[in-house]
Design a protein around this motif. Structure first.
Motif, PDB file in Angstrom:
ATOM      1  N   ALA A  41       0.836  -1.211   0.000  1.00 39.43           N
ATOM      2  CA  ALA A  41       0.000   0.000   0.000  1.00 39.43           C
ATOM      3  C   ALA A  41       0.866   1.254   0.000  1.00 39.43           C
ATOM      4  CB  ALA A  41      -0.940  -0.003   1.200  1.00 39.43           C
ATOM      5  N   LYS A  42       1.895   1.272   0.840  1.00 38.63           N
ATOM      6  CA  LYS A  42       2.780   2.436   0.906  1.00 38.63           C
ATOM      7  C   LYS A  42       3.527   2.637  -0.407  1.00 38.63           C
ATOM      8  CE  LYS A  42       3.287   2.217   5.880  1.00 38.63           C
ATOM      9  NZ  LYS A  42       4.155   1.867   7.012  1.00 38.63           N
ATOM     10  N   GLU A  43       3.999   1.546  -1.021  1.00 39.28           N
ATOM     11  CA  GLU A  43       4.711   1.625  -2.303  1.00 39.28           C
ATOM     12  C   GLU A  43       3.853   2.265  -3.383  1.00 39.28           C
ATOM     13  OE1 GLU A  43       6.272  -2.108  -3.736  1.00 39.28           O
ATOM     14  OE2 GLU A  43       7.026  -2.596  -1.727  1.00 39.28           O
ATOM     15  N   HIS A  44       2.549   2.025  -3.319  1.00 36.85           N
ATOM     16  CA  HIS A  44       1.630   2.526  -4.339  1.00 36.85           C
ATOM     17  C   HIS A  44       0.854   3.768  -3.884  1.00 36.85           C
ATOM     18  CE1 HIS A  44       2.320  -0.818  -7.075  1.00 36.85           C
ATOM     19  NE2 HIS A  44       2.412  -1.571  -5.987  1.00 36.85           N
ATOM     20  N   ASN A  45       1.329   4.374  -2.801  1.00 37.33           N
ATOM     21  CA  ASN A  45       0.706   5.593  -2.265  1.00 37.33           C
ATOM     22  C   ASN A  45      -0.786   5.425  -1.981  1.00 37.33           C
ATOM     23  OD1 ASN A  45       3.114   7.143  -2.300  1.00 37.33           O
ATOM     24  ND2 ASN A  45       2.865   7.368  -4.510  1.00 37.33           N
ATOM     25  N   ILE A  46      -1.144   4.274  -1.489  1.00 34.63           N
ATOM     26  CA  ILE A  46      -2.529   4.012  -1.103  1.00 34.63           C
ATOM     27  C   ILE A  46      -2.699   4.460   0.335  1.00 34.63           C
ATOM     28  CG2 ILE A  46      -4.260   2.208  -0.703  1.00 34.63           C
ATOM     29  CD1 ILE A  46      -2.846   0.643  -2.995  1.00 34.63           C
ATOM     30  N   PRO A  47      -3.650   5.358   0.589  1.00 33.35           N
ATOM     31  CA  PRO A  47      -3.839   5.838   1.962  1.00 33.35           C
ATOM     32  C   PRO A  47      -4.219   4.698   2.901  1.00 33.35           C
ATOM     33  CG  PRO A  47      -5.075   7.188   0.410  1.00 33.35           C
ATOM     34  CD  PRO A  47      -4.564   5.997  -0.346  1.00 33.35           C
ATOM     35  N   LEU A  48      -3.688   4.765   4.110  1.00 32.66           N
ATOM     36  CA  LEU A  48      -3.987   3.770   5.140  1.00 32.66           C
ATOM     37  C   LEU A  48      -4.914   4.386   6.171  1.00 32.66           C
ATOM     38  CD1 LEU A  48      -0.401   2.337   5.687  1.00 32.66           C
ATOM     39  CD2 LEU A  48      -2.215   1.398   4.268  1.00 32.66           C
ATOM     40  N   HIS A  49      -5.837   3.594   6.653  1.00 32.70           N
ATOM     41  CA  HIS A  49      -6.791   4.043   7.671  1.00 32.70           C
ATOM     42  C   HIS A  49      -6.867   2.963   8.733  1.00 32.70           C
ATOM     43  CE1 HIS A  49     -10.333   5.976   9.350  1.00 32.70           C
ATOM     44  NE2 HIS A  49     -10.905   4.786   9.394  1.00 32.70           N
ATOM     45  N   GLN A  50      -6.802   3.378   9.982  1.00 28.71           N
ATOM     46  CA  GLN A  50      -6.848   2.401  11.069  1.00 28.71           C
ATOM     47  C   GLN A  50      -8.210   2.416  11.740  1.00 28.71           C
ATOM     48  OE1 GLN A  50      -3.827   2.743  14.065  1.00 28.71           O
ATOM     49  NE2 GLN A  50      -5.065   1.605  15.512  1.00 28.71           N
ATOM     50  N   ASP A  51      -8.854   1.258  11.762  1.00 23.96           N
ATOM     51  CA  ASP A  51     -10.114   1.070  12.479  1.00 23.96           C
ATOM     52  C   ASP A  51     -10.144  -0.399  12.899  1.00 23.96           C
ATOM     53  OD1 ASP A  51     -12.793   0.480  13.205  1.00 23.96           O
ATOM     54  OD2 ASP A  51     -13.522   2.144  11.977  1.00 23.96           O
ATOM     55  N   THR A  52      -9.743  -0.627  14.123  1.00 28.43           N
ATOM     56  CA  THR A  52      -9.593  -1.991  14.632  1.00 28.43           C
ATOM     57  C   THR A  52     -10.886  -2.791  14.552  1.00 28.43           C
ATOM     58  OG1 THR A  52      -7.891  -1.175  16.109  1.00 28.43           O
ATOM     59  CG2 THR A  52      -8.790  -3.340  16.612  1.00 28.43           C
ATOM     60  N   GLU A  53     -11.992  -2.172  14.947  1.00 22.50           N
ATOM     61  CA  GLU A  53     -13.274  -2.892  14.952  1.00 22.50           C
ATOM     62  C   GLU A  53     -13.734  -3.218  13.536  1.00 22.50           C
ATOM     63  OE1 GLU A  53     -15.994  -0.597  17.288  1.00 22.50           O
ATOM     64  OE2 GLU A  53     -14.719  -0.710  19.049  1.00 22.50           O
TER      65      GLU A  53
END
Length: 94
Positions: A41-53
């Motif tokens: 994801a980082k290599e392709h500049n894909i935004p990351l979002h954290q939501d554990t649930e």
């Protein structure tokens, strides 16, 4: 890596949204697999979002399946977040 960061990286989920159909689960994994998903994801500049649930719920979906209707709103918020961060607009949006 701190304990908090380790717990955050324990599970990764990847979705694909084509703008027409419901998003599909394209990858999921824990530990080393999660790290690979994050790295790609980082290599392709894909935004990351954290939501554990939400991640825990999405992890129960078989790979390749569309997300269930009950999760549309939560996933739509994540997709909107990703579009906003990337400066893109959804397909068909003027």
């Amino acid at each position: 890596m701190s304990d908090d960061k380790q717990r955050q990286a324990d599970l990764a989920i990847a979705l694909n949204y084509d703008g027409s159909n419901a998003p599909r689960l394209t990858a999921k994994g824990r530990g080393a697999v999660a790290e690979q998903i994050f790295s790609i994801a980082k290599e392709h500049n894909i935004p990351l979002h954290q939501d554990t649930e939400l991640s825990a719920l999405l992890a129960q979906i078989p790979l390749g399946d569309e997300i269930p209707e009950a999760l549309y709103r939560a996933v739509a918020e994540v997709i909107a977040f990703a579009y906003l961060l990337s400066g893109k607009r959804p397909p068909g949006y003027e």
